[in-house]
Write a protein that holds these residues in place. Structure first.
Motif, PDB file in Angstrom:
ATOM      1  N   HIS A 821       0.839  -1.196   0.000  1.00 39.44           N
ATOM      2  CA  HIS A 821       0.000   0.000   0.000  1.00 39.44           C
ATOM      3  C   HIS A 821       0.883   1.259   0.000  1.00 39.44           C
ATOM      4  N   ASP A 823       0.303   5.881   0.374  1.00 39.35           N
ATOM      5  CA  ASP A 823      -0.645   6.882   0.834  1.00 39.35           C
ATOM      6  C   ASP A 823      -0.346   8.201   0.121  1.00 39.35           C
ATOM      7  N   ARG A 841       3.466   6.228  -6.641  1.00 34.93           N
ATOM      8  CA  ARG A 841       2.900   5.565  -5.457  1.00 34.93           C
ATOM      9  C   ARG A 841       2.637   4.093  -5.721  1.00 34.93           C
ATOM     10  N   THR A 875      -5.833   7.113  -1.085  1.00 36.41           N
ATOM     11  CA  THR A 875      -5.751   8.362  -0.315  1.00 36.41           C
ATOM     12  C   THR A 875      -5.860   8.050   1.177  1.00 36.41           C
ATOM     13  N   GLU A 876      -6.044   6.779   1.504  1.00 34.69           N
ATOM     14  CA  GLU A 876      -6.136   6.414   2.905  1.00 34.69           C
ATOM     15  C   GLU A 876      -4.753   6.451   3.531  1.00 34.69           C
ATOM     16  N   ALA A 877      -4.719   6.661   4.784  1.00 32.29           N
ATOM     17  CA  ALA A 877      -3.453   6.710   5.499  1.00 32.29           C
ATOM     18  C   ALA A 877      -2.916   5.318   5.629  1.00 32.29           C
ATOM     19  N   SER A 878      -2.161   4.864   4.681  1.00 30.83           N
ATOM     20  CA  SER A 878      -1.632   3.518   4.698  1.00 30.83           C
ATOM     21  C   SER A 878      -0.201   3.536   4.208  1.00 30.83           C
TER      22      SER A 878
END
Length: 888
Positions: A821, A823, A841, A875-878
């Motif tokens: 993943h 972010d 990314r 866009t998740e905090a990962s």
């Protein structure tokens, strides 16, 4: 004239008077003789016969009368007496009388002899009225007439016939004595001798013989009477009520030594007499069908004694030789012989007693039974029960006199042809002696039964159990005591054994077999019912237990319903019950495919087996399941109330799991390919509270192919078991159980399965807890964190991967999925090109996953165990690589 001359003249005068007197007497006697000679025949034939006929109301016909008056003889020929209807009453062919002339001048009339030739006597008892021959007796009306005194020195009767007809019943009864003869000496009112003999032929080849004495003042008789070979069916016809049994054949012989007095009261004494029945055949009439129930070759009573009115009787010996008896119980459970003897209900009419009742009392000094067969058939059982006893030998001999009459009994017989039965003991009879209180009957003796085949008793066993009994034999040796109304009413002590037993289910499948069952020190009693056994040894039992398609056990259907109100359960205690070389086979048809296994080489014991529940039974058993897996059961249990107390442990080692594959296919949805089981189960119950500790270890466990079972649990069993394996590939489970057995809804095995299912579910839901304890929470266990814009592993992450790799190396069946993943808010690319940032990314997420993979491979994880998932840029905090455990 001289004195002498005068005397001489006187003498001559007296002589002339005497001669004249003698002449007159002679003339009178000659006149009487001449009158008798010439007038008596006509007077007897006509006048006397007419007078008697008129007075008695009968017809008298006399053929002729002849006299020899000078010899004192009269002969009467062809006499026939008939009643008013013309039926004969009596008659004779000839009557010769030899009388004494001198007795005519005496107060006692003397007949020197009387000879009757071919007399015929016809007795008839009409439906209404007295015996026809009673017409010949003079009427009691009118003034009393003094009976003349008379004396008959000799009476001879030959070629006689007597017939009797009883018309009170239909068809009428008839009886006849033919060619009978009688000789009688010195009889009459002055008789002091009365010697007599009577001989005659009875119907059907029987004979009558009597020798004895007759006295008339008082009327007495004594002598020897023998009735030989009387037809028993004809004789029994004279009973006032017909027997409920048909006597088809048989002969009766009576040999009596007697003394009898008829005046002033009747008294009879019989001594040293005998009675014998021979060739008797009894039958029962059932719906117009005649069935033979007994035959007797000889039944004899010797040394008979009888007294009336004293009521005393005795027999020195009673012997039965050669008999065959058939007893039958009909389909309703009633004995046909008892029903026949009872007959239809009859109304009883009480009548005042005309004489005091007699208390009959007597005894038989010795009895014997030889060559007797008894057959028993029970039509109320399925299959019908057929048994036989004999040839039977029985002897009974009185023992020394005590306060109670006792008899020594000895019996020997075969049973069902091959078995033997012997009985040796003492029988106490109810006391019948004077001045002694009534005694209770009892029996005490030794009984031996050897090699009694049990198969004929299959129908009786089927009344209680739904089983078949194709083989087995019983032997027993013990002491039997019986006495009522004392307690206990009966008691048995001894040993017993059953050998070569085989039991089948009602449908024919094997249930139980054993080489032998030995019972030592058996003590049983009734009222109250108690059974105590010192030792029971069961050798080589083979028991088959089957679970039916509906889930019920085959053993549950063995016991047939019974009325519990019929009696209480016996109090049973067995000190030691030992099993040697046993086998318990178990088949389960409730799963598909069906499952079968067996516990073999079962040895051990149950100590203090108390079915009353007063104390706990100690169990110690050991056997082997397939693949030589040992099973041991030890502990204590209340045999009657196991839910009240139990402390048992079951241990098994190296139990092969593939034979249990049908259960896995049915409930788990997968077959079993391999695996060995170690189990240590401990169950404790106290007042219904269950406290169980179950420790299970499984090694080399492998699932097989999936099944299409609709009953499969749906749990992740394959993943869960893979996760439960330790570094050695073993699965170790602790399954504690708690519950209340008093709760009707409580079930042990559903609780066990629920507990195991919960373990599997938790293992699949939190797999990393089982992989080396990498973190304290589920999120940390399933993620490898990275720094922003970095694909390098930190030292803590590297350490965690190393530990995870070690766990995965021990579980080659597991697969580890890596999901990289990135972010967008943290992994920022200097370029402002959006497409380039996205690509950056993406590559960063992929690089992170590859970094974890390389670290795992470097730590020893096989490449085929690692799966790279599609990288995700979000866009998740990962900033992590997510890990997921799965199976191929």
């Amino acid at each position: 004239m001289t004195k002498s001359s005068a005397n001489s003249a006187g003498n001559k005068t007296r002589q002339r008077w005497l001669l004249a007197l003698l002449g007159l007497v002679l003339m009178g006697w000659l006149s009487i003789v001449a009158a008798i000679e010439f007038f008596a025949p006509h007077w007897v034939e006509n006048t006397l016969a007419a007078q008697i006929s008129q007075r008695l109301g009968v017809g008298i016909a006399i053929e002729r009368v002849s006299t020899k008056a000078f010899e004192g003889k009269i002969a009467i020929y062809g006499v026939e007496v008939t009643d008013t209807s013309g039926e004969p009453l009596l008659g004779f062919g000839e009557l010769h009388l030899d009388y004494s002339w001198l007795s005519l001048l005496s107060p006692v009339w003397v007949l020197e002899s009387a000879q009757v030739v071919a007399p015929s006597i016809h007795l008839r008892l009409p439906a209404n009225g007295p015996l026809t021959l009673m017409q010949l007796l003079p009427s009691s009306d009118g003034p009393a007439v003094e009976t003349p005194r008379w004396q008959l020195k000799r009476l001879t009767i030959s070629q006689g016939e007597l017939s009797y007809r009883d018309q009170r019943v239909q068809p009428e009864r008839t009886f006849a004595i033919k060619n009978w003869g009688l000789s009688l000496k010195d009889i009459g009112t002055e008789s002091a001798n009365g010697e007599a003999e009577l001989h005659g032929n009875l119907p059907a080849g029987a004979t009558l013989d009597w020798t004895g004495r007759i006295g008339l003042q008082p009327f007495t008789s004594s002598g020897h009477l023998r009735l030989s070979q009387l037809s028993l069916p004809d004789t029994l016809k004279w009973l006032p009520e017909q027997l409920p049994l048909a006597v088809q054949d048989g002969r009766l012989t009576l040999d009596l030594q007697y003394q009898a007095t008829l005046q002033p009261t009747l008294s009879v004494s019989i001594k040293d007499s005998a009675l014998m029945l021979s060739e008797v055949s009894l039958a029962q009439l059932d719906n117009a069908e005649t069935r033979s129930i007994a035959t007797v070759r000889s039944l004899r009573a010797d040394g008979l004694a009888f007294g009336y009115p004293s009521g005393q009787w005795a027999s020195k010996s009673l012997s039965l030789d050669g008999a065959e008896v058939t007893l039958e119980r009909d389909s309703r459970g009633e004995f046909t012989l008892l029903k026949a003897l009872a007959g239809p209900p009859r109304e009883t009419v009480s009548a005042p007693s005309k004489s005091p009742s007699i208390d009959w009392a007597g005894s038989i000094q010795a009895a014997s039974v030889n060559d007797v067969m008894v057959h028993y058939r029970d039509l109320s059982t399925r299959p019908n029960t057929t048994l036989s006893l004999g040839p039977l030998r029985l002897s009974a001999t009185p023992k020394a006199a005590k306060a109670q009459d006792t008899v020594a009994i000895e019996l020997h017989s075969a049973m069902n042809t091959n078995a033997t039965l012997s009985l040796l003991g003492e029988l106490g009879m109810p006391s019948v002696r004077a001045n002694l209180p009534a005694a209770e009957p009892y029996f005490s003796g030794q009984i031996n039964i050897d090699a009694l085949a049990l198969t004929p008793f299959a129908g009786l066993l089927a009344e209680v159990l739904a089983v078949r009994l194709p083989a087995g034999s019983l032997s027993a040796n013990g002491q039997l005591q019986w006495q009522t109304p004392s307690a206990p009413s009966w008691a048995w002590s001894g040993d017993a054994a059953i050998s070569s037993l085989r039991l089948l289910h009602a449908r024919g499948q094997h249930l139980l077999s054993l080489k032998s069952l030995q019972v030592e020190g058996l003590a049983a009693q009734g009222t109250p019912e108690q059974v105590a056994i010192k030792r029971v040894l069961i050798d080589s039992p083979k028991l088959r237990v089957q679970r039916q398609r509906d889930g019920s056990l085959s053993l549950n259907s063995l016991l047939k319903p019974r009325d519990t109100r019929a009696g209480t359960t016996p109090d049973v205690f067995i000190d030691t019950l030992a099993v040697r070389g046993g086998t318990v086979a178990f088949a389960d048809q409730s799963v598909q495919p069906s499952m079968a296994t067996a516990l073999s080489k079962l040895n051990g014991s149950l100590r203090r087996l108390d079915l009353s529940g007063r104390q706990a039974t100690t169990i110690s058993l050991r056997g082997y399941l397939p693949n030589a897996a040992a099973v041991a059961i030890k502990g204590q249990i209340n045999a009657k109330k196991p839910r009240q107390f139990m402390d048992l442990s079951l241990r098994t080692e190296r139990l092969a799991l593939p034979p249990l594959s049908p259960y896995a296919s049915h409930y788990a949805g997968y077959a079993l390919n391999d695996g060995l089981l170690w189990a240590d189960l401990n169950y404790r119950v106290n007042e219904g509270a269950l406290n169980a500790e179950n420790t299970v270890r499984i090694s080399d466990f492998t699932w097989g192919e999936a099944s299409d079972s609709e009953a499969a649990t749906g749990l992740p069993v394959r993943l869960g078991t893979a996760l439960l394996k330790d570094v050695n590939g073993d699965i170790t489970l602790d399954v504690p159980l708690r519950g209340n057995l008093s709760d009707p809804s409580f079930r042990v095995w559903p609780l066990v399965w629920q507990t195991v299912g919960n373990l599997l579910t938790r293992a699949a839901a939190a797999p990393f807890k089982l992989l080396g304890g990498l973190a304290s929470d589920d999120d940390a266990l399933s993620r490898i964190e990275f720094m922003a814009n970095s694909a390098s592993l930190s030292a803590p992450a590297q350490e965690r991967i190393t530990r995870l790799a070690a766990s995965l190396a021990d579980k080659p069946a597991l697969r580890l999925s890596l999901g990289g993943h990135s972010d967008a808010s943290k992994d920022i690319m200097p370029s402002e090109n959006p497409e380039a940032a996205t690509q950056y990314r993406y590559e960063l997420a992929k690089a992170r996953a590859i970094a974890v993979r390389e670290a795992l491979e470097s730590a020893g994880v096989a490449a085929e165990q690692i799966i790279l998932e599609q990288p995700k840029a979000s866009t998740e905090a990962s900033l992590a690589v997510t890990l997921a455990i799965s199976l191929p």
